[in-house]
Design a protein around this motif. Structure first.
Motif: not given
Length: 244
Positions: A153-154, A180, A200, A202
């Protein structure tokens, strides 16, 4: 445990840290209703209705609670001897691992890896506190083949720029990959995959997007694709892809 007391009362008497997990234990207490566990301080011979539940049913209840909060098994370990034995020997209660910014996050993850034995893993990293090399090379080494779902996520910032290209190919059974943040080598990572069902990712630029869309049709196992445009992405041109 005194007659009429609740699971939460018993847990708080065992460990003073438990009140911080009030919501978690309250949820579990609601699932179990009025059933009580046989604690070590219950007088000899006193009957507890929890003994009526077979281990298979208890395991299902614990699985349901753990699906919402993967730290539930740590509470169950402290409840009573019978539950501890059951939880320690149920590997699927431990295989959803979330590494957050808590000071004991890595230690907790190490315990989950141990108790999960050979069960497939779901790994979610929700922090920028730990360097990637600390998580991948020290914590997860030896477990890459068990990872089915990997979510970052980060990503840590600063000097930690180790590319995931060092690790993803070793996750040979991965079915979900979610990042992400922009990963420069992402298209080449997924191109060789034969099991990926969900991605998923980015993208930071139009060229990254075009490169990704050119590769995705080659991932025959793929069933779900989510593309997030990064904060610096700026392009209003027409998308020209077989995916569109």
């Amino acid at each position: 445990m005194a007659q009429g007391s609740t699971l939460y009362d018993y847990l708080t008497s065992v460990d003073p840290v438990i009140p911080e997990r009030k919501v978690m234990t309250a949820r579990l207490n609601a699932i179990l209703g009025n059933l009580e566990c046989m604690g070590s301080d219950i007088p000899s011979g006193q009957y507890s209705r929890i003994q009526e539940l077979p281990p298979e049913l208890l395991t299902d209840i614990f699985q349901f609670a753990t699906a919402e909060d993967p730290t539930i098994p740590f509470v169950l370990l402290m409840t009573c001897r019978s539950w501890r034995t059951l939880v320690e020997n149920t590997s699927t209660l431990w295989n959803k691992i979330i590494i957050d910014e808590g000071p004991d996050s890595l230690e907790r993850a190490q315990a989950q890896l141990y108790y999960s034995k050979t069960a497939p893993l779901s790994i979610e990293i929700q922090n920028g506190r730990y360097r990637m090399i600390s998580i991948m090379d020290r914590l997860l080494v030896g477990h890459f083949h068990r990872i089915l779902h990997f979510i970052w996520v980060s990503r840590p910032s600063g000097v930690d720029r180790v590319p995931l290209s060092r690790y993803i190919p070793r996750m040979r059974n991965i079915v979900t990959l979610a990042l992400d943040y922009p990963e420069p080598v992402f298209p080449s990572l997924i191109k060789a995959s034969t099991l990926l069902r969900r991605i998923d990712v980015q993208v930071a630029s139009r060229s990254d997007l075009d490169e990704l869309l050119a590769v995705v049709p080659q991932v025959l196992s793929l069933r779900w694709l989510t593309i997030l445009l990064g904060p610096d992405y700026s392009d209003s041109g027409k998308l020209d892809s077989k995916m569109m």
